[in-house]
Scaffold this motif. Structure first.
Motif, PDB file in Angstrom:
ATOM      1  N   UNK A 117      38.866  11.411 -23.223  1.00  0.00           N
ATOM      2  CA  UNK A 117      37.174  12.193 -22.883  1.00  0.00           C
ATOM      3  C   UNK A 117      37.114  11.431 -20.911  1.00  0.00           C
ATOM      4  N   UNK A 118      37.318  11.700 -20.454  1.00  0.00           N
ATOM      5  CA  UNK A 118      36.950  11.645 -18.828  1.00  0.00           C
ATOM      6  C   UNK A 118      36.111  12.322 -18.112  1.00  0.00           C
ATOM      7  N   UNK A 119      35.244  11.752 -18.355  1.00  0.00           N
ATOM      8  CA  UNK A 119      34.406  12.867 -17.547  1.00  0.00           C
ATOM      9  C   UNK A 119      33.779  11.433 -16.374  1.00  0.00           C
ATOM     10  N   UNK A 120      34.356  12.347 -15.186  1.00  0.00           N
ATOM     11  CA  UNK A 120      33.486  11.690 -13.762  1.00  0.00           C
ATOM     12  C   UNK A 120      32.447  10.853 -14.135  1.00  0.00           C
ATOM     13  N   UNK A 121      32.002  10.084 -13.585  1.00  0.00           N
ATOM     14  CA  UNK A 121      30.172   9.427 -13.456  1.00  0.00           C
ATOM     15  C   UNK A 121      29.841   8.548 -14.600  1.00  0.00           C
ATOM     16  N   UNK A 122      30.304   9.097 -16.055  1.00  0.00           N
ATOM     17  CA  UNK A 122      30.376   8.728 -17.376  1.00  0.00           C
ATOM     18  C   UNK A 122      30.723   8.143 -18.069  1.00  0.00           C
ATOM     19  N   UNK A 123      30.525   7.306 -18.925  1.00  0.00           N
ATOM     20  CA  UNK A 123      31.226   6.461 -20.061  1.00  0.00           C
ATOM     21  C   UNK A 123      31.086   7.148 -21.541  1.00  0.00           C
ATOM     22  N   UNK A 124      32.429   6.902 -22.652  1.00  0.00           N
ATOM     23  CA  UNK A 124      31.701   8.232 -23.494  1.00  0.00           C
ATOM     24  C   UNK A 124      32.598   6.471 -24.282  1.00  0.00           C
ATOM     25  N   UNK A 125      31.022   6.581 -25.053  1.00  0.00           N
ATOM     26  CA  UNK A 125      31.128   5.958 -26.993  1.00  0.00           C
ATOM     27  C   UNK A 125      30.809   6.548 -28.457  1.00  0.00           C
ATOM     28  N   UNK A 126      31.309   7.166 -29.412  1.00  0.00           N
ATOM     29  CA  UNK A 126      31.575   7.724 -29.944  1.00  0.00           C
ATOM     30  C   UNK A 126      31.860   7.142 -31.654  1.00  0.00           C
ATOM     31  N   UNK A 127      31.365   7.390 -32.535  1.00  0.00           N
ATOM     32  CA  UNK A 127      31.621   7.560 -34.194  1.00  0.00           C
ATOM     33  C   UNK A 127      31.784   8.621 -34.239  1.00  0.00           C
TER      34      UNK A 127
END
Length: 182
Positions: free
Chosen positions: A49-59
């Motif tokens: 999950x690679x969206x330029x300009x963003x970090x991703x965190x989830x459950x």
């Protein structure tokens, strides 16, 4: 703007809608600082999950399809996951809470999802009771040290319908804990 701009979306499978979300954010960037996501579904390879300009965190759920919550957070914003405020009961109350520091203030953000379908071991009434109890627990647990707290939710409760016991409990729980529904 130096303001925190947040949005919330029920994505219904982040893996299947990733390219659409990337296009959406590219066209609006840098409009959103943080995007709360509900119904991310199972993400076996979160590094993809690679969206330029963003970090991703989830459950996400490990067993049953659907559900899951997360955040896309601007690379310019530091954050930490608050495990003690991230209550995750699959199919009943799925939440992820993070803390961000904005202009010297600590702000909590929670992405929250309640499935409209109860788990097999609960009746619809029990399912609703569990949700309200967990919501009250979460809202009550957010420490007073946070000047701003936001719950971004797909609770599957239609507040536009005529009054119902669930609607009344939901709104009362929010207000009793010092929050406002917007």
């Amino acid at each position: 703007s130096k303001d925190l701009i947040i949005a919330s979306i029920n994505i219904q499978s982040l893996n299947s809608k990733l390219s659409s979300l990337q296009d959406f954010l590219a066209n609006l960037a840098p409009s959103f600082s943080i995007l709360a996501l509900q119904e991310t579904w199972h993400i076996p390879f979160p590094d993809l999950i690679n969206i330029p300009g963003y970090k991703f965190v989830h459950i996400d759920r490990k067993v049953k399809m659907g559900g899951g919550v997360g955040f896309l957070i601007s690379d310019k914003i530091s954050f930490k996951k608050l495990d003690n405020l991230s209550i995750f009961k699959a199919n009943s109350f799925e939440s992820l809470t993070i803390e961000v520091l904005l202009q010297g203030q600590r702000v909590t953000l929670t992405s929250l999802y309640r499935s409209p379908t109860p788990p097999p071991h609960l009746s619809l009434s029990q399912h609703q009771d569990v949700f309200i109890q967990q919501l009250d627990r979460l809202l009550h647990s957010i420490p007073a040290i946070y000047h701003s707290s936001f719950i971004l939710s797909d609770s599957n409760i239609n507040l536009l319908l005529p009054a119902s016991p669930l609607n009344e409990l939901y709104v009362n729980t929010i207000h009793e804990n010092g929050f406002v529904q917007i």
